[in-house]
Scaffold this active site. Structure first.
Site, PDB file in Angstrom:
ATOM      1  N   CYS A 146       0.817  -1.230   0.000  1.00 33.82           N
ATOM      2  CA  CYS A 146       0.000   0.000   0.000  1.00 33.82           C
ATOM      3  C   CYS A 146       0.844   1.271   0.000  1.00 33.82           C
ATOM      4  O   CYS A 146       0.645   2.157  -0.846  1.00 33.82           O
ATOM      5  CB  CYS A 146      -0.981  -0.021   1.174  1.00 33.82           C
ATOM      6  SG  CYS A 146      -0.246   0.179   2.820  1.00 33.82           S
TER       7      CYS A 146
ATOM      8  N   HIS B 108      -5.844   2.036  -4.448  1.00 28.73           N
ATOM      9  CA  HIS B 108      -4.883   1.501  -3.486  1.00 28.73           C
ATOM     10  C   HIS B 108      -4.444   0.083  -3.862  1.00 28.73           C
ATOM     11  O   HIS B 108      -5.023  -0.562  -4.735  1.00 28.73           O
ATOM     12  CB  HIS B 108      -5.480   1.511  -2.077  1.00 28.73           C
ATOM     13  CG  HIS B 108      -6.608   0.521  -1.883  1.00 28.73           C
ATOM     14  ND1 HIS B 108      -6.836  -0.139  -0.689  1.00 28.73           N
ATOM     15  CD2 HIS B 108      -7.577   0.068  -2.720  1.00 28.73           C
ATOM     16  CE1 HIS B 108      -7.884  -0.930  -0.793  1.00 28.73           C
ATOM     17  NE2 HIS B 108      -8.355  -0.827  -2.011  1.00 28.73           N
TER      18      HIS B 108
ATOM     19  N   HIS C  22      -2.725   1.445   6.747  1.00 30.66           N
ATOM     20  CA  HIS C  22      -3.083   1.340   5.324  1.00 30.66           C
ATOM     21  C   HIS C  22      -3.269   2.731   4.732  1.00 30.66           C
ATOM     22  O   HIS C  22      -3.775   3.641   5.395  1.00 30.66           O
ATOM     23  CB  HIS C  22      -4.366   0.529   5.150  1.00 30.66           C
ATOM     24  CG  HIS C  22      -4.638   0.161   3.714  1.00 30.66           C
ATOM     25  ND1 HIS C  22      -3.886  -0.757   3.030  1.00 30.66           N
ATOM     26  CD2 HIS C  22      -5.562   0.632   2.825  1.00 30.66           C
ATOM     27  CE1 HIS C  22      -4.339  -0.863   1.793  1.00 30.66           C
ATOM     28  NE2 HIS C  22      -5.350  -0.020   1.637  1.00 30.66           N
TER      29      HIS C  22
END
Length: 343
Positions: free
Chosen positions: A258, A319, A307
């Site tokens: 990520c 993402h 994240h």
């Protein structure tokens, strides 16, 4: 002559023990026979457990990325310090050679001055502390000795700093190995769960993931905003990575985790941001209202900031989700939104 003695009868205690044991054996066998077999978790339960393991693996991955970044930084700093120490030692040797030349010249002109012999000793600092001897030295000798003293102090400080950084590097490498093992352990547990499914169940999960991946490559309604400036350029770079696989520790150009995706995207726009999601959370101005987000802003998820994605407009984020998935669009509401970050 044959014995007419009657056979010995078993004692009442022995009979009771045997009877009790037999009853227990019968009861045990009955319980085993009637026990319900352990229930195998359903496909959805396995998926939920696997998703949880993937989330835990991602947390560990961000720590792993941080340890990698720190290791690389320390290695560069140590290399620079070692180069400085080597050059400093050369300069110190040159200064000492100059003092030696002065001493030789004095010897040739009538014997070496005791004061010169003293400041050529292994500890010139102690000589400078003796103020009474200062008037015995020429201005040039005093200046040369001061330079030697300063260089020695500088080298001692740099060597100490390098030693501390080497220790820190060793600790960081230990942490790196620990986090890597943790990530691999979580992913191994997830794979073991997936392997427990039937071929039909595996196919159903794969089909569902493929459907999400397909939607990610299709046109998504992102609204009218295209993004502007460096943020817009970073978002455009990330769009070019749609469909690339998630790989822990990867930062492009063909696979990403990520924070690897977001840091790579901004690098394509000429902007350097930290490597980890936790550090990226502090890399700019925080935006707490989703309605105020602009295309290209970082979007931070989960309470521990493990994240991150890029705001894509219209309530969507672009993402790299987790192991087994690809870079794709997703609704912000699918994850616990914390805030945006405008770089």
């Amino acid at each position: 002559m044959a014995s007419h003695r009657r056979p010995k009868q078993p004692s009442r205690t022995r009979v009771t023990v045997l009877t009790t044991a037999a009853a227990a054996a019968v009861a045990l066998s009955t319980n085993v026979a009637n026990a319900a077999p352990s229930e195998k978790p359903s496909k959805d339960e396995v998926k939920a457990k696997v998703d949880k393991l993937y989330e835990e693996a991602e947390k560990a991955t961000e720590k792993l990325d941080g340890a990698k970044e720190k290791q690389e930084k320390l290695q560069k700093e140590i290399s620079s310090l070692q180069d400085n120490v080597a050059r400093g030692q050369e300069d110190l040797n040159t200064l000492r050679d100059g003092l030696g030349s002065m001493a030789s010249a004095q010897y040739r002109t009538g014997g070496i001055d005791p004061s010169v012999a003293l400041f050529l000793s292994s500890d010139p600092d102690s000589y400078l502390d003796k103020a009474s001897a200062m008037d015995q030295l020429s201005a040039q000798q005093v200046e040369s000795l001061k330079k030697v003293q300063e260089k020695q102090r500088s080298l001692a400080q740099q060597r100490s700093e390098a030693s501390e950084k080497l220790k820190d590097l060793a600790d960081t490498r230990t942490e790196l190995a620990k986090k890597k093992k943790e990530v691999q352990g979580k992913l191994g547990e997830a794979q073991k769960l997936l392997n427990s499914l039937t071929a039909k169940e595996k196919a159903a999960l794969a089909a569902k993931e493929q459907e999400r991946a397909t939607r990610a490559t299709e046109r998504v309604n992102l609204g009218s905003s295209k993004g502007s400036g460096r943020a817009g350029s970073a978002f455009a770079a990330a769009q070019g990575a749609i469909g690339s696989p998630y790989v822990y520790g990867a930062s492009g150009p063909s696979s990403f985790d990520c924070s690897g995706l977001t840091s790579w995207a901004y690098a394509q726009a000429g902007v350097s941001i930290p490597r980890t999601s936790e550090a990226q959370a502090n890399a700019g101005t925080r935006i707490y209202s989703q309605s105020a987000l602009q295309v290209g802003d970082l979007v931070i998820f989960y309470g521990d900031f493990h994240h991150v994605g890029l705001y894509a407009g219209n309530g969507q984020v672009l993402h790299a989700p987790h192991t087994g998935a690809v870079v794709r669009y997703e609704a912000i509401g699918n994850m616990p939104f914390q805030f945006g970050v405008r770089i």
